[in-house]
Enzyme design. Structure first.
Site, mmCIF file in Angstrom:
data_model
loop_
_atom_site.group_PDB
_atom_site.id
_atom_site.type_symbol
_atom_site.label_atom_id
_atom_site.label_comp_id
_atom_site.label_asym_id
_atom_site.label_seq_id
_atom_site.Cartn_x
_atom_site.Cartn_y
_atom_site.Cartn_z
ATOM 1 C CG ASP A 205 -0.267 -0.024 2.525
ATOM 2 O OD1 ASP A 205 0.948 0.219 2.571
ATOM 3 O OD2 ASP A 205 -0.933 -0.279 3.534
ATOM 4 C CB SER A 206 0.201 4.693 -0.953
ATOM 5 O OG SER A 206 -0.835 5.144 -0.083
ATOM 6 N N GLY A 207 1.018 3.760 2.181
ATOM 7 C CA GLY A 207 1.327 4.355 3.469
ATOM 8 C C GLY A 207 0.378 5.471 3.850
ATOM 9 N N GLY A 208 -0.459 5.880 2.911
ATOM 10 C CA GLY A 208 -1.358 7.006 3.176
ATOM 11 C C GLY A 208 -2.322 6.761 4.315
ATOM 12 C CG PHE A 209 -5.607 3.588 6.196
ATOM 13 C CD1 PHE A 209 -6.888 4.125 6.120
ATOM 14 C CD2 PHE A 209 -5.306 2.736 7.250
ATOM 15 C CE1 PHE A 209 -7.851 3.814 7.075
ATOM 16 C CE2 PHE A 209 -6.254 2.425 8.207
ATOM 17 C CZ PHE A 209 -7.537 2.964 8.114
ATOM 18 C CG ASP B 158 -5.915 -5.711 2.005
ATOM 19 O OD1 ASP B 158 -5.373 -5.393 3.089
ATOM 20 O OD2 ASP B 158 -6.563 -4.906 1.313
ATOM 21 C CB CYS C 116 -11.704 -26.952 8.393
ATOM 22 S SG CYS C 116 -10.173 -26.138 7.871
ATOM 23 C CB CYS D 273 -6.549 -26.191 7.797
ATOM 24 S SG CYS D 273 -7.024 -25.902 9.524
ATOM 25 C CB CYS E 41 -9.416 -28.525 11.296
ATOM 26 S SG CYS E 41 -10.034 -26.858 11.628
ATOM 27 C CG ASP F 100 -5.072 6.949 -0.975
ATOM 28 O OD1 ASP F 100 -4.021 6.561 -0.404
ATOM 29 O OD2 ASP F 100 -6.162 6.400 -0.768
ATOM 30 C CG HIS G 214 -9.122 -22.631 11.127
ATOM 31 N ND1 HIS G 214 -9.715 -23.695 10.491
ATOM 32 C CD2 HIS G 214 -10.131 -21.759 11.429
ATOM 33 C CE1 HIS G 214 -11.023 -23.488 10.413
ATOM 34 N NE2 HIS G 214 -11.301 -22.327 10.973
ATOM 35 N N GLY H 260 -10.886 3.846 1.197
ATOM 36 C CA GLY H 260 -11.768 4.682 1.997
ATOM 37 C C GLY H 260 -13.095 4.049 2.349
ATOM 38 C CD GLN I 265 -9.730 7.272 -0.700
ATOM 39 O OE1 GLN I 265 -10.795 7.367 -0.093
ATOM 40 N NE2 GLN I 265 -8.752 6.479 -0.277
#
Length: 382
Positions: free
Chosen positions: A95-99, A268, A306, A308, A311, A149, A337, A218, A191
């Site tokens: 990501d850009s780091g903006g958030f 994500d 499941c 995995c 489990c 952004d 899991h 956003g 945005q």
């Protein structure tokens, strides 16, 4: 030219218009729709890279702001970039780091030049401009990078939201001009806060900057889920068809299904590993908080459906013991899991789309606790 990147639409569901695609990057092909585990500090918390690959993850995220703070992008670059630094050989998105600049700093100063802010670690002062964000991401060497952004607060008025959007669009142009690495794809970020006309304007003006992908930012920042879905409904008809669409910071099971219904290809979220550290697991029967006393002598797996590692090897009783005793293995096993569960959920989604039955799948899913356990009255979902 960025020939190493391409997106191919494999199939569009006849029931819903949702799609399965293949997104080609320098470090591999990603089957979409896809959920991407978050490795904020160049690690998916508590898990080794081989485990993240083993559970089926196709791509992971890392965070520009946090890696700038420590160890510093120059260290990562000297180590050969993020892929070598963390021994992950599949695609990486940063990501850009903006958030983080806006959300973690107790004191920041926003101007058209960029953002001055204090470190959440030691309070020292720093400055991010669009060019600085691109420089850091270029040094990190991720496959996909984000434009810098301004993510405005969900409760801001329209006047400020429009100013923030104007600034974001100006910063996007600066990011495009400054970005020079053909092996990294720059995604613009849509945005516009919770205002439909601003969202549409943002998308329309950002499309000129799309090489092979666009992100929606956003959202999922405190607003009801019904509002987020309305914003996505507004945007869907105008997305570029020949590239992936990425909804940032969204990853609960209900939102994944709802997002795919609205044309999203990539998601994500830190939620599956964050909740795991508190003993909460996603299961086919809904959420399960394993630290609760009812599981003290429960010999069943977290999720009987499941397959995995967690489990197939451990009981709820054992996992409850690990969590309540503060043993790090507990969060590790539940994180594994949870990510496995979300990865399999997206496999189920892709299969339903390919078989033209995603509408039926979504209706059945919405009636299940997998969905209803993740909504609350304030979300405005019926």
């Amino acid at each position: 030219m960025q020939e190493q990147f391409s997106f191919k639409e494999i199939h569009v569901c006849k029931q819903t218009g949702a799609r399965v695609g293949e997104f080609t990057t320098p470090h591999g092909v990603i089957k979409t729709p896809v959920f991407m585990p978050v490795g904020t500090q160049a690690t998916v918390k508590t898990l080794a890279p081989y485990e993240v690959e083993q559970l089926g993850a196709q791509i992971i995220l890392s965070n520009t702001y946090h890696l700038y703070m420590r160890p510093g992008e120059s260290i990562v670059e000297k180590c050969g970039g993020l892929h070598k630094f963390m021994d992950w050989h599949k695609p990486i998105l940063t990501d850009s780091g903006g958030f983080q600049v806006f959300s973690l700093s107790k004191l920041n100063k926003i101007t058209d030049d960029g953002v001055e802010f204090n470190s959440h670690i030691d309070g020292s002062r720093h400055f991010f401009s669009p060019e600085k964000s691109i420089d850091i991401q270029n040094a990190l060497g991720s496959d996909i990078i984000m434009a810098f952004d301004e993510c405005s607060s969900p409760d801001c008025d329209k006047r400020y939201a429009e100013r923030a959007l104007d600034r974001t669009l100006k910063w996007l142009e600066r990011c495009r001009v400054h970005h020079k690495k053909n092996e990294q794809m720059l995604f613009p970020i849509v945005q516009g806060n919770m205002y439909e006309d601003l969202r549409l304007r943002s998308l329309r003006e950002s499309k000129a900057y799309c090489g092979c992908g666009i992100a929606v930012g956003g959202l999922s920042v405190g607003e009801p889920k019904s509002v987020m879905y309305r914003m996505l409904d507004v945007l869907r008809p105008e997305y570029p068809a020949d590239m992936p669409r990425y909804l940032m910071g969204v990853g609960s099971p209900d939102c994944l299904v709802e997002g795919v219904l609205r044309g999203i290809d990539m998601f994500d979220c830190v939620l599956p590993t964050r909740t795991a550290r508190n003993g909460l697991a996603y299961t086919s029967a809904g959420k399960l908080t394993v630290r609760n006393a009812v599981y003290k002598e429960d010999l069943a797996p977290l999720d009987p459906e499941c397959e995995c590692y967690t489990c197939t090897h451990f009981s709820r009783s054992y996992l409850r013991h690990l969590i309540n005793a503060g043993e790090v293995l507990g969060p590790r096993l539940i994180s594994y899991h949870n990510l496995y569960y979300l990865t399999r959920l997206m496999e189920r989604v892709r299969a339903a789309i390919l078989e033209d039955r995603f509408g039926d799948f979504a209706e059945e899913f919405k009636a299940s606790k997998e969905y209803t356990d993740n909504i609350k009255p304030s979300d405005g979902i019926k």
